[in-house]
Design a protein around this motif. Structure first.
Motif, PDB file in Angstrom:
ATOM      1  N   PHE A 297       0.975  -1.126   0.093  1.00  0.00           N
ATOM      2  CA  PHE A 297      -0.098  -0.292   0.322  1.00  0.00           C
ATOM      3  C   PHE A 297       0.829   1.369  -0.384  1.00  0.00           C
ATOM      4  CE2 PHE A 297      -2.878  -3.070   1.775  1.00  0.00           C
ATOM      5  CZ  PHE A 297      -4.154  -2.997   1.409  1.00  0.00           C
TER       6      PHE A 297
ATOM      7  N   GLN B 146      -1.298   6.724  -2.060  1.00  0.00           N
ATOM      8  CA  GLN B 146      -2.569   6.519  -3.239  1.00  0.00           C
ATOM      9  C   GLN B 146      -3.271   5.682  -2.837  1.00  0.00           C
ATOM     10  OE1 GLN B 146      -2.049   9.230  -5.006  1.00  0.00           O
ATOM     11  NE2 GLN B 146       0.146   9.714  -4.747  1.00  0.00           N
ATOM     12  N   ASP B 147      -3.720   4.838  -2.025  1.00  0.00           N
ATOM     13  CA  ASP B 147      -4.557   4.136  -1.831  1.00  0.00           C
ATOM     14  C   ASP B 147      -5.304   4.155  -0.634  1.00  0.00           C
ATOM     15  OD1 ASP B 147      -3.182   1.612  -3.528  1.00  0.00           O
ATOM     16  OD2 ASP B 147      -1.895   1.699  -2.291  1.00  0.00           O
ATOM     17  N   GLY B 148      -6.051   3.825  -0.077  1.00  0.00           N
ATOM     18  CA  GLY B 148      -7.119   4.464   1.055  1.00  0.00           C
ATOM     19  C   GLY B 148      -6.902   4.912   1.783  1.00  0.00           C
ATOM     20  N   CYS B 149      -5.617   4.314   2.684  1.00  0.00           N
ATOM     21  CA  CYS B 149      -5.080   4.726   3.394  1.00  0.00           C
ATOM     22  C   CYS B 149      -4.672   6.318   3.648  1.00  0.00           C
ATOM     23  CB  CYS B 149      -4.485   3.453   4.387  1.00  0.00           C
ATOM     24  SG  CYS B 149      -2.575   3.942   2.836  1.00  0.00           S
TER      25      CYS B 149
ATOM     26  N   GLU C  71      -5.990   8.478   2.689  1.00  0.00           N
ATOM     27  CA  GLU C  71      -7.704   9.427   3.499  1.00  0.00           C
ATOM     28  C   GLU C  71      -6.954   9.583   5.065  1.00  0.00           C
ATOM     29  OE1 GLU C  71     -10.769   7.662   2.644  1.00  0.00           O
ATOM     30  OE2 GLU C  71     -10.742   7.212   0.669  1.00  0.00           O
ATOM     31  N   TYR C  72      -6.627   9.087   5.257  1.00  0.00           N
ATOM     32  CA  TYR C  72      -6.391   9.468   6.685  1.00  0.00           C
ATOM     33  C   TYR C  72      -4.789   9.908   7.497  1.00  0.00           C
ATOM     34  CZ  TYR C  72     -10.030   6.200   6.646  1.00  0.00           C
ATOM     35  OH  TYR C  72     -11.318   5.361   5.372  1.00  0.00           O
TER      36      TYR C  72
ATOM     37  N   LYS D 240       1.872  11.108   0.494  1.00  0.00           N
ATOM     38  CA  LYS D 240       1.447  10.781  -0.957  1.00  0.00           C
ATOM     39  C   LYS D 240       2.410  11.379  -1.661  1.00  0.00           C
ATOM     40  CE  LYS D 240      -3.120  10.934  -1.146  1.00  0.00           C
ATOM     41  NZ  LYS D 240      -4.495  11.613  -1.679  1.00  0.00           N
TER      42      LYS D 240
ATOM     43  N   LEU E 141      -9.659   6.515  12.099  1.00  0.00           N
ATOM     44  CA  LEU E 141      -9.900   6.434  11.028  1.00  0.00           C
ATOM     45  C   LEU E 141     -11.592   5.687  11.283  1.00  0.00           C
ATOM     46  CD1 LEU E 141      -7.265   2.836  12.056  1.00  0.00           C
ATOM     47  CD2 LEU E 141      -6.930   5.139   9.822  1.00  0.00           C
TER      48      LEU E 141
ATOM     49  N   TRP F  41      -6.060  -0.805   9.391  1.00  0.00           N
ATOM     50  CA  TRP F  41      -6.812  -0.103   8.770  1.00  0.00           C
ATOM     51  C   TRP F  41      -5.569  -1.267   7.358  1.00  0.00           C
ATOM     52  CZ3 TRP F  41      -4.371   0.247   3.761  1.00  0.00           C
ATOM     53  CH2 TRP F  41      -5.549   0.514   2.580  1.00  0.00           C
TER      54      TRP F  41
ATOM     55  N   GLU G  81      -7.905  -4.395   5.106  1.00  0.00           N
ATOM     56  CA  GLU G  81      -7.692  -4.639   3.718  1.00  0.00           C
ATOM     57  C   GLU G  81      -6.969  -6.586   3.247  1.00  0.00           C
ATOM     58  OE1 GLU G  81      -8.410  -2.454   1.069  1.00  0.00           O
ATOM     59  OE2 GLU G  81      -9.270  -1.632   3.446  1.00  0.00           O
TER      60      GLU G  81
END
Length: 786
Positions: free
Chosen positions: A66, A69-72, A74-75, A101, A236, A269, A273
């Motif tokens: 990961f 750029q992956d879902g993590c 956002e946090y 990022k 989260l 998180w 996944e």
């Protein structure tokens, strides 16, 4: 003092540690568990142009990779303390992402996590991740970070200021008092950055149970409930009841395991996944780069005196690094934990402290053993020692002149300082009296003079210190910026057989809670210590708690337990009165039984507890059971104090410092276990010696850490430390039921200025007035030559 309280009882937890039977996070092996490794930036400040994970994804054993750029992405992890600017502007809080990022803000910041079947495979694959960076200029010095042309750490802000803050009297009034003072002592120095270096590195295992839709995070932390709160409510957004935090044995923390780190949230998180448990344990190199550091204050200070040697005013300006991001308690360290202790032990009528807290391209700076109070004590005590030399007054005599008069905090209200806090109780001169007597101060001065004639450089340094502990009450810390309450929880469950389980929100990482808590519980209930178990570190067993830091476990956590014990005894008395056919007010409780006054009629604690759970013959309208929980939010901080004296010899040829003696006389209130208190004091003194003589985290101008291993970062060894001579006076805290003040940080607070002042005293005849810490042989030798 009772059967157990005040006795040096060996720590019950040591039996498993000495046998290698401790249970640390890295010891845990879960079925189907994976391992992880991070890809970390080699640059302090850079743009992330691209990340290519394709080669790593195809490597042997890789489960997942990961990036930000992956879902993590956002946090981010939150800061737990709000300090607004002195003009009312809100503190600047940049997002602290779980994975970087687009921009890198310090060496070691993670850009990717690789999860694989084994740790070796994860590390091998991490080396295959290709990251293209564009390196940018960096700034690591907190004072230079505020220069107009300094590189910006966060582009969204106009400068690197996280906040600026002040406390005390009107600055103009302080400056006027200094201008008219008979004598003014000035100092400029850096309270250098330190790495915490707990024996056990940070370690986490995150496990998501798909059937229960619930996460378990095993973590080496000092406060499990706070980690759950921050991760669920802020990082989260997971419902709190769906997360269990477990922290078994923890191998030291010194503050560095208080905070919510990005790795905790990221593994939590990622475990959902990948659908499997994930473990990460820091190695020592990662610890240097990613564990929150301590100190890093650049200081300019003045202290004014009248013709009799009385302090008239104190003015200080500081630049205090926050690092690249705001760690959990970071804003509290130079403000509430530091600025509110600027009175010290002295009747200083005018005080003003101004703090500028900039971001720098370094790892975050947060609480390290003592957290702000060692920095305040160092500043005040070095100023007083330097002033004594300049005014030709003995350093002990100058302290006696300026001590706050004795007060008990009961008949006399606590001493109100110029910097917000009101001290609880104190009698400061006796600790200095006893320390001077123990070290043989007058005889030493004669020996020193004779030694100088023979070319031998001996010196003595004095430090009289105070700190604010028992971190609470919630209303006060809330006003000072805390985003959480700082109470504690104590739950006492009496089993039917009279055995007692105590569930505490305080969490041990070496303090001996399982022993000390059992001592006072057993004494208050009049039962054997072996009948008491102490449970902590699991959010599913303990309802809530605020953890262990700020020397608060006994004064706050222990007081919560006492409140529950009182409830147990109150209900137990009603049951006992029923069984003895007497009125409650006719009973007295001692040695584990209720007795009808003036008779031999009694009933034992175990018989009452059995009746509570087998209520066949029971008071009407009284609920069965003997199980109580209490929240304790204290009325004030506690204020331990004391005197530390250090005797050194400096080698005239090499500048090497040898500590001949170190004497401590500390007042930590009532003492539950003298042996454990002595151990806490001695450990803190060693850390203070480390800062004075050996330790420093150093970054170069590009932001590279050049002290990132034990080959470069000098930790104290056995031959650096003398036999530490400890003693105590006892001034009980008036506002908690145990009368305890706190001992965990005392050694680290008083020791550092004592060591430095001793070295300066040894070289004073050469014109040396100060040396920048750490006092390495090279620095000391150069000072002698100059």
């Amino acid at each position: 003092m009772g059967k157990y309280i005040g006795k040096s009882i060996k720590r019950r937890e040591d039996a498993r540690f000495l046998k290698g039977a401790g249970k640390y996070t890295d010891d845990i092996e879960l079925p189907n568990m994976t391992h992880s490794a991070f890809v970390r930036s080699p640059y302090a400040h850079a743009k992330v142009l691209s990340i290519d994970t394709s080669a790593a994804a195809n490597a042997e054993g890789v489960v997942a990779i990961f990036t930000g750029q992956d879902g993590c992405g956002e946090y981010g992890v939150p800061c737990g303390w709000q300090v607004d600017f002195k003009d009312g502007e809100a503190m600047r809080e940049p997002l602290h992402p779980l994975l970087a990022k687009d921009m890198i803000h310090h060496v070691g910041e993670a850009v990717a996590i690789v999860i694989a079947e084994t740790l070796a495979l994860a590390r091998d694959a991490a080396e295959l991740v290709a990251v293209d960076y564009e390196e940018l200029p960096a700034v690591t010095d907190p004072k230079k970070a505020m220069e107009p042309d300094a590189p910006l750490v966060h582009d969204q802000f106009p400068d690197n200021r996280a906040f600026d803050w002040c406390i005390g009297n009107d600055r103009a009034a302080v400056e006027a008092a200094l201008a008219s003072a008979h004598h003014v002592t000035e100092m400029e120095f850096k309270n250098q950055r330190l790495a915490p270096n707990a024996m056990e590195p940070r370690s986490y295992i995150a496990d998501y149970d798909v059937n229960a839709d619930k996460w378990t995070l095993y973590t080496s932390t000092q406060n499990p409930h706070l980690i759950r709160l921050l991760m669920c409510a802020f990082a989260l957004g997971i419902p709190e009841h769906k997360v269990r935090i477990v922290s078994y044995d923890v191998g030291g923390g010194f503050g560095s395991k208080i905070y919510h780190y990005t790795e905790e949230a990221l593994l939590t998180w990622a475990s959902k996944e990948v659908g499997r448990p994930i473990k990460w344990t820091s190695d020592r190199s990662e610890a240097f780069l990613t564990d929150a550091h301590g100190r890093d204050h650049v200081v300019k200070s003045k202290m004014g005196f009248d013709k009799d040697g009385k302090i008239v005013a104190h003015l200080t300006d500081e630049f205090c690094s926050m690092g690249a991001y705001l760690s959990t308690f970071a804003p509290a360290v130079p403000t509430y934990l530091h600025g509110t202790l600027f009175q010290g032990l002295y009747t200083t009528p005018l005080i003003h402290l101004n703090v500028t807290a900039p971001f720098t391209h370094t790892v975050a700076v947060d609480a390290y053993r003592g957290a702000g109070r060692p920095e305040a004590t160092y500043l005040i005590e070095r100023l007083v020692s330097k002033a004594a030399k300049e005014m030709n007054i003995d350093p002990a005599a100058l302290r006696y002149k300026n001590f706050i008069p004795p007060f008990d905090g009961v008949e006399q209200p606590g001493y109100q300082t110029q910097v917000a806090l009101q001290y609880d109780s104190g009698n400061y001169a006796p600790t200095l009296d006893q320390a001077l007597k123990t070290v043989g101060y007058d005889d030493f001065r004669k020996e020193q003079a004779t030694a100088r004639e023979n070319g031998k450089l001996l010196g003595i340094g004095i430090s009289t210190w105070i700190e604010g502990c028992g971190i609470a009450p919630s209303a006060v810390v809330g006003a000072l910026g805390a985003r959480a309450g700082l109470y504690e929880v104590g739950h006492v469950r009496v089993q039917p057989t009279g055995k007692v389980s105590v569930y505490t929100g305080s969490h041990s990482h070496g303090q001996g809670h399982e022993t000390v808590f059992a001592q006072f519980v057993a004494d208050h209930l009049g039962i054997p210590m072996d009948d008491v178990e102490i449970v902590h570190g699991d959010t599913e067993q303990v309802a809530f708690g605020m953890g262990t830091y700020g020397s608060r476990s006994l004064s706050v956590g222990g007081s919560a337990i006492i409140k529950s014990i009182e409830k147990v005894l109150e209900k137990g008395a009603k049951i006992a009165a029923h069984k003895l056919e007497a009125a409650v007010e006719d009973l007295e409780y001692a040695e584990g039984k209720w007795t009808v006054k003036g008779t031999d009629k009694s009933i034992a604690f175990g018989d009452v507890s059995l009746t509570a759970y087998v209520p066949h013959d029971y008071p009407e309208g009284l609920e069965p059971g003997l199980d109580f929980s209490s929240f304790y939010d204290p009325a004030n901080f506690t204020f331990p104090f004391g005197t530390h004296i250090c005797v050194v010899e400096v080698c005239a040829d090499t500048g090497k410092v040898d500590i001949h003696r170190f004497v401590t006389v500390d007042d930590v209130g009532n003492i539950m276990n003298p042996m454990i208190v002595d151990g806490q004091i001695q450990g803190g003194v060693v850390q203070g010696i480390g800062q004075a003589l050996l330790e420093e985290v150093v970054y170069d101008e590009s932001g590279q850490m050049i002290t990132g291993s034990y080959m470069d970062y000098a930790m104290p060894r056995a031959d650096d430390v003398p036999m530490i001579e400890t003693a105590n006076t006892v001034t009980p805290c008036p506002h908690n039921p145990l009368g305890a003040k706190g001992a965990g940080e005392a050694g680290a607070i008083g020791s550092t200025p004592a060591v430095v002042s001793a070295v300066v005293d040894a070289l004073a005849h050469l014109g040396v007035t100060d040396i920048q810490m750490p006092l390495t042989p090279q620095r000391v030798w150069k000072a002698m030559q100059n």
